[in-house]
Scaffold this active site. Sequence first.
Site, PDB file in Angstrom:
ATOM      1  N   ASP A  11       3.059  -4.884  -1.245  1.00 48.75           N
ATOM      2  CA  ASP A  11       3.159  -3.500  -1.678  1.00 48.75           C
ATOM      3  C   ASP A  11       3.568  -2.667  -0.452  1.00 48.75           C
ATOM      4  O   ASP A  11       3.297  -3.062   0.684  1.00 48.75           O
ATOM      5  CB  ASP A  11       1.791  -3.068  -2.205  1.00 48.75           C
ATOM      6  CG  ASP A  11       1.688  -1.569  -2.381  1.00 48.75           C
ATOM      7  OD1 ASP A  11       2.561  -0.997  -3.046  1.00 48.75           O
ATOM      8  OD2 ASP A  11       0.728  -0.984  -1.848  1.00 48.75           O
ATOM      9  N   ASP A  13       3.780   1.476  -0.159  1.00 42.47           N
ATOM     10  CA  ASP A  13       3.039   2.720   0.101  1.00 42.47           C
ATOM     11  C   ASP A  13       1.542   2.462   0.233  1.00 42.47           C
ATOM     12  O   ASP A  13       0.910   1.921  -0.677  1.00 42.47           O
ATOM     13  CB  ASP A  13       3.277   3.743  -1.022  1.00 42.47           C
ATOM     14  CG  ASP A  13       4.708   4.257  -1.032  1.00 42.47           C
ATOM     15  OD1 ASP A  13       5.178   4.706   0.030  1.00 42.47           O
ATOM     16  OD2 ASP A  13       5.352   4.191  -2.092  1.00 42.47           O
ATOM     17  N   ASN A  45       6.178   0.767  -6.477  1.00 42.48           N
ATOM     18  CA  ASN A  45       6.240   1.531  -7.719  1.00 42.48           C
ATOM     19  C   ASN A  45       7.016   2.825  -7.539  1.00 42.48           C
ATOM     20  O   ASN A  45       7.090   3.614  -8.470  1.00 42.48           O
ATOM     21  CB  ASN A  45       4.821   1.860  -8.197  1.00 42.48           C
ATOM     22  CG  ASN A  45       4.371   0.911  -9.291  1.00 42.48           C
ATOM     23  OD1 ASN A  45       5.121   0.047  -9.730  1.00 42.48           O
ATOM     24  ND2 ASN A  45       3.136   1.080  -9.736  1.00 42.48           N
ATOM     25  N   ASN A  46       7.542   3.068  -6.373  1.00 44.59           N
ATOM     26  CA  ASN A  46       8.267   4.299  -6.062  1.00 44.59           C
ATOM     27  C   ASN A  46       9.256   4.645  -7.180  1.00 44.59           C
ATOM     28  O   ASN A  46      10.077   3.825  -7.566  1.00 44.59           O
ATOM     29  CB  ASN A  46       9.016   4.104  -4.733  1.00 44.59           C
ATOM     30  CG  ASN A  46       9.535   5.406  -4.191  1.00 44.59           C
ATOM     31  OD1 ASN A  46      10.139   6.184  -4.908  1.00 44.59           O
ATOM     32  ND2 ASN A  46       9.289   5.648  -2.921  1.00 44.59           N
ATOM     33  N   LYS A 186       4.289  -1.728 -11.684  1.00 48.37           N
ATOM     34  CA  LYS A 186       2.953  -2.305 -11.554  1.00 48.37           C
ATOM     35  C   LYS A 186       1.938  -1.428 -12.292  1.00 48.37           C
ATOM     36  O   LYS A 186       2.082  -0.205 -12.263  1.00 48.37           O
ATOM     37  CB  LYS A 186       2.541  -2.358 -10.076  1.00 48.37           C
ATOM     38  CG  LYS A 186       3.430  -3.184  -9.201  1.00 48.37           C
ATOM     39  CD  LYS A 186       2.960  -3.154  -7.750  1.00 48.37           C
ATOM     40  CE  LYS A 186       3.253  -1.839  -7.083  1.00 48.37           C
ATOM     41  NZ  LYS A 186       2.829  -1.781  -5.671  1.00 48.37           N
ATOM     42  N   ASP A 211      -2.767  -2.284  -1.562  1.00 45.56           N
ATOM     43  CA  ASP A 211      -3.955  -1.456  -1.332  1.00 45.56           C
ATOM     44  C   ASP A 211      -4.573  -0.935  -2.626  1.00 45.56           C
ATOM     45  O   ASP A 211      -5.551  -0.203  -2.577  1.00 45.56           O
ATOM     46  CB  ASP A 211      -3.596  -0.257  -0.434  1.00 45.56           C
ATOM     47  CG  ASP A 211      -2.662   0.713  -1.129  1.00 45.56           C
ATOM     48  OD1 ASP A 211      -1.658   0.251  -1.716  1.00 45.56           O
ATOM     49  OD2 ASP A 211      -2.935   1.916  -1.117  1.00 45.56           O
TER      50      ASP A 211
END
Length: 258
Positions: A11, A13, A45-46, A186, A211
């Site tokens: 991941d 961010d 997921n941006n 996600k 995270d």
Amino acid sequence: MLAACRGFVFDLDGCVWQGEVLSPGAGEVLTALHRAGRRIAFLTNNSRATGPAIRAKLHRLGLAFAEHALTPLEIIGSVVAERFGRSRVLVIGAPELTAAVRAGGHDIVDVAAFRTATVVVVGNDFELTYERLAAAARAAAAGAPLVTPNVDPRLPIEGGDFLPGSGAIVAAVATAAGVRPVVVGKPESPLFRMALRRLGLEPAEAAMVGDSLESDVAGGRAVGMRTVLYAPGAPPAPGAADLVVRSFVELARAAGVG
Ligand SMILES: [Mg+2]
């Protein structure tokens, strides 16, 4: 557990980076994994960035080997096409999101013409106005399915701060319209499966590192991957993921490269 993993999906961010800076040790540990022959993909997921843009940022931050970077923008056009056919779409979000929907073969509807929309796509929108929010909510309430790249509540940035995420805007639209969104990113499985395909690995051969329990760990687990929670703050309940690490150094040790 991780020493046997042939690949890692990270991941971004709040994990590999915080805004414009890499997390402590992330550059060194990712490079060590790459040098040890482990396959690496990045998954975010941006809702505003394409795969090539993410890859360029990784390169700029010193991860020159980064090759596979996946975002919901790559699949959102085809998800709408598969589920709802060629559509007239009202998009509330970044220009990149609009471009991705258009690239899926759909027509884009102006905010003023929201009543003609057959699908509403909502992502993070730094130019959000009450008018756009109202148009999206009314179109969704009138029956246009609500589709979103992600429902992440926050976008983590430098210094432990955050911006409201796509999920915060989607929640406003969904609440006003009284509907539930279709989530493309996600924790749903399409992006995880695409990452595994790019790496040429079976789910059990790869670990998902992130995270977020709700998005990274739950999503990775659902497709059969090993899961690692990166929790630099207070540690969560034991058993939350297959492994919980508080730093990239801990991750390197567990993976046999530290
Ligand atoms: Mg994250």
